[in-house]
Design a protein around this motif. Sequence first.
Motif, PDB file in Angstrom:
ATOM      1  N   GLY A 119       0.716  -1.216   0.000  1.00  0.00           N
ATOM      2  CA  GLY A 119       0.000   0.000   0.000  1.00  0.00           C
ATOM      3  C   GLY A 119       0.743   1.261   0.000  1.00  0.00           C
ATOM      4  N   GLN A 120       0.155   2.260   0.483  1.00  0.00           N
ATOM      5  CA  GLN A 120       0.710   3.577   0.378  1.00  0.00           C
ATOM      6  C   GLN A 120       1.359   3.872   1.700  1.00  0.00           C
ATOM      7  N   GLY A 121       2.613   3.850   1.780  1.00  0.00           N
ATOM      8  CA  GLY A 121       3.272   4.063   3.033  1.00  0.00           C
ATOM      9  C   GLY A 121       4.742   3.981   2.855  1.00  0.00           C
ATOM     10  N   ALA A 142       8.124   9.073   3.782  1.00  0.00           N
ATOM     11  CA  ALA A 142       8.156   9.300   5.225  1.00  0.00           C
ATOM     12  C   ALA A 142       6.836   9.892   5.717  1.00  0.00           C
ATOM     13  N   ILE A 143       6.307  10.858   4.968  1.00  0.00           N
ATOM     14  CA  ILE A 143       5.019  11.453   5.335  1.00  0.00           C
ATOM     15  C   ILE A 143       3.917  10.399   5.283  1.00  0.00           C
ATOM     16  N   ALA A 144       3.930   9.586   4.215  1.00  0.00           N
ATOM     17  CA  ALA A 144       2.912   8.538   4.085  1.00  0.00           C
ATOM     18  C   ALA A 144       3.021   7.525   5.216  1.00  0.00           C
ATOM     19  N   ALA A 145       4.258   7.258   5.666  1.00  0.00           N
ATOM     20  CA  ALA A 145       4.454   6.304   6.764  1.00  0.00           C
ATOM     21  C   ALA A 145       3.788   6.792   8.045  1.00  0.00           C
ATOM     22  N   ILE A 146       3.918   8.083   8.300  1.00  0.00           N
ATOM     23  CA  ILE A 146       3.292   8.651   9.500  1.00  0.00           C
ATOM     24  C   ILE A 146       1.774   8.482   9.425  1.00  0.00           C
ATOM     25  N   ARG A 147       1.216   8.830   8.290  1.00  0.00           N
ATOM     26  CA  ARG A 147      -0.236   8.740   8.139  1.00  0.00           C
ATOM     27  C   ARG A 147      -0.697   7.286   8.210  1.00  0.00           C
ATOM     28  N   PHE A 148       0.081   6.385   7.595  1.00  0.00           N
ATOM     29  CA  PHE A 148      -0.285   4.973   7.615  1.00  0.00           C
ATOM     30  C   PHE A 148      -0.293   4.428   9.043  1.00  0.00           C
ATOM     31  N   GLU A 149       0.750   4.706   9.816  1.00  0.00           N
ATOM     32  CA  GLU A 149       0.833   4.181  11.183  1.00  0.00           C
ATOM     33  C   GLU A 149      -0.290   4.726  12.048  1.00  0.00           C
ATOM     34  N   ARG A 150      -0.645   5.988  11.843  1.00  0.00           N
ATOM     35  CA  ARG A 150      -1.736   6.558  12.622  1.00  0.00           C
ATOM     36  C   ARG A 150      -3.071   5.895  12.284  1.00  0.00           C
ATOM     37  N   ALA A 205      -2.687   0.195   2.947  1.00  0.00           N
ATOM     38  CA  ALA A 205      -1.608  -0.517   2.264  1.00  0.00           C
ATOM     39  C   ALA A 205      -0.272   0.145   2.556  1.00  0.00           C
ATOM     40  N   LEU A 206       0.742  -0.694   2.712  1.00  0.00           N
ATOM     41  CA  LEU A 206       2.091  -0.246   3.021  1.00  0.00           C
ATOM     42  C   LEU A 206       3.043  -0.718   1.934  1.00  0.00           C
ATOM     43  N   ASN A 207       3.810   0.208   1.375  1.00  0.00           N
ATOM     44  CA  ASN A 207       4.829  -0.140   0.385  1.00  0.00           C
ATOM     45  C   ASN A 207       6.081  -0.548   1.146  1.00  0.00           C
ATOM     46  N   GLY A 208       6.237  -1.838   1.394  1.00  0.00           N
ATOM     47  CA  GLY A 208       7.347  -2.318   2.189  1.00  0.00           C
ATOM     48  C   GLY A 208       7.624  -3.784   1.927  1.00  0.00           C
ATOM     49  N   ASP A 209       8.668  -4.274   2.527  1.00  0.00           N
ATOM     50  CA  ASP A 209       9.107  -5.657   2.361  1.00  0.00           C
ATOM     51  C   ASP A 209       8.599  -6.488   3.537  1.00  0.00           C
ATOM     52  N   ALA A 210       7.732  -7.450   3.258  1.00  0.00           N
ATOM     53  CA  ALA A 210       7.115  -8.244   4.320  1.00  0.00           C
ATOM     54  C   ALA A 210       8.118  -9.103   5.065  1.00  0.00           C
ATOM     55  N   SER A 211       9.294  -9.323   4.492  1.00  0.00           N
ATOM     56  CA  SER A 211      10.291 -10.143   5.170  1.00  0.00           C
ATOM     57  C   SER A 211      10.992  -9.388   6.293  1.00  0.00           C
ATOM     58  N   GLU A 212      10.735  -8.078   6.417  1.00  0.00           N
ATOM     59  CA  GLU A 212      11.392  -7.266   7.436  1.00  0.00           C
ATOM     60  C   GLU A 212      10.470  -7.055   8.636  1.00  0.00           C
ATOM     61  N   PRO A 213      10.903  -7.396   9.829  1.00  0.00           N
ATOM     62  CA  PRO A 213      10.033  -7.315  11.018  1.00  0.00           C
ATOM     63  C   PRO A 213       9.440  -5.935  11.254  1.00  0.00           C
ATOM     64  N   GLN A 214      10.223  -4.863  11.004  1.00  0.00           N
ATOM     65  CA  GLN A 214       9.700  -3.527  11.266  1.00  0.00           C
ATOM     66  C   GLN A 214       8.521  -3.199  10.353  1.00  0.00           C
ATOM     67  N   ALA A 215       8.561  -3.690   9.123  1.00  0.00           N
ATOM     68  CA  ALA A 215       7.422  -3.472   8.220  1.00  0.00           C
ATOM     69  C   ALA A 215       6.181  -4.178   8.748  1.00  0.00           C
TER      70      ALA A 215
END
Length: 586
Positions: free
Chosen positions: A9-11, A142-150, A207-217
Amino acid sequence: MSDQPSSSGQGAQTASNRPGDSPGARPSPGAIATSSVPYLLMRRLRAPLMTLITIYAISVGGFTLIAGVDESGAATPPMSFFHAFYFVSYTATTIGFGELPGAFSNAQRMWATVVIYLSVTGWTYTLLTLLSMFQDRNFLRAIAAIRFERRVARISEPFYLVLGCGDTGQRLARVFDRMATRFVVVEKSAARLEELDLEDFRTDMLALNGDASEPQALIRAGLRHPMCRGALALTNDDDANLAVVTAARLLNPSLPVIARTHSVETAALMQSFGKSLVINPFEAFAEHLMLAMRAPGCYRLFDWLTAPQDSALGKEHEPPRGAWIVCGYGRFGRAVADRLAAEGIKVRIVDPSPLMVSHSEVITGDGTESAVLELAEVRSAEGLVVGTEHDLRNLAIASLAQSMNPKLFTVLRQNDAANGVLFRNFRADLVMRPSEIVADECVARLTSPLMLRFLNTVRRERDAWADEVIHQLRKRSGARTPTTWSVRLDDEQAPAVVERIAGLDRPLTMGDLLREPDDRHGRIEALALLVLRGGRETLLPNDDFALDAGDEILFAGRGRARRHMAITLNNPRVLHYLCTGREPPR
């Protein structure tokens, strides 16, 4: 279907070490942590801000050194620091209040001219840098990450993590959306997320644009969220799916995890972590093919109940038990060939690479060449499995083989969902679509455990039993795929039933539940498939079956039957009427 190693997704992905990370932990490539937004902002604006500060300092300093002049032309002391800063501030911002606190000398006017050009240049440089920063991909991430986590933190209803949004993930997202179930997607490919954005979802998709193999994602997507009900590792990369299983077991041990894999070795590693459910679509299809061969009626029932909503009842397939040809001895071809050989069926394998297979005859060559198919004795074969990783090659091989032997029972592997229209227009008896197998299995495991029990029973039954079930279902729901649902007779899902069971001398029966709420002499269009009581299963309970609190019941029928039953389960007055034929006293 061929899913890309994915995640969604967008993040943003993870960018920097968090407290508790090992000192040598490497940030994810291209990932931007939420805490890095101020850092990015200051790093990009460092030069413009330094330029502005320097311009302001020089401008203010100049006015504090240059003498002024009074009305008589006599020299006056230079401006004070405050007046100089005030004049430079409104001049640099192009407001312009005139010459304050008094008229300027020529030297001051000359310096004011220099200040105007310097400040306009400095502010222009700063604003252009600021605008370019808002087009910077890392900053936007980075901005999208903040909005996604919230947004994830504000989720107040149960949701599932869909890790990987290839063909399987997209299909599962559509199913969850039809079920009005929340889901959060993690996908590595931005292009796939753009495709997902075009879907007309009724529910709010995160949706988050990230790698599912990484724990932080995974943590960012809600792996530790109290409302997270399960994680689905659906990438086409076995290592990434194994990483998801590992992270889930260590970070949230109680969370159900369903993982896709194409490797027996990876499946064993995943299962070593305990409760993980592993789906191998190739092995699953091989089992389905053997079911169709042993009990065609049972396979027909199985296929109908697991088909997409509103699908027509398919014809009965009966794969032959004569010689088979398997073109492509990859993961899929090997699974099918091994099962066929275990059934005592003669198998000939066609593959471009030399192989050492003990139970089958191997022809080294390309299945698109008629000479190779002649060596495989295609004219005398009864079955054909085409299972390479290339859809067009699969269609070409099958077309050539059918031209040489039109009576072949043909099984095709479809890798890409985009090629579905081609496969639907090709005369194949069975088509193996990995994305459908995995997605349907995931939905069944997560939303209807009773359906899984019933399907396992179907695999063991005889054709006559399956034909009778199909007959009963068709009487209630027609030739289209019935809606299935499960009910637990407890205070939450069936309060009226629990109340009546506790106060009745006469048992409440299955037939009472299947009456029409507004006419007790009519029946809703539903069939009870299974009752689970204390771990004991009762198949196809009849109308006289006595119900008890805590029973879990699997129904199948029309959608309106489910809605009518919900009235009965929750309204004591309606249930009283259905059981007695009388309106309850007011």
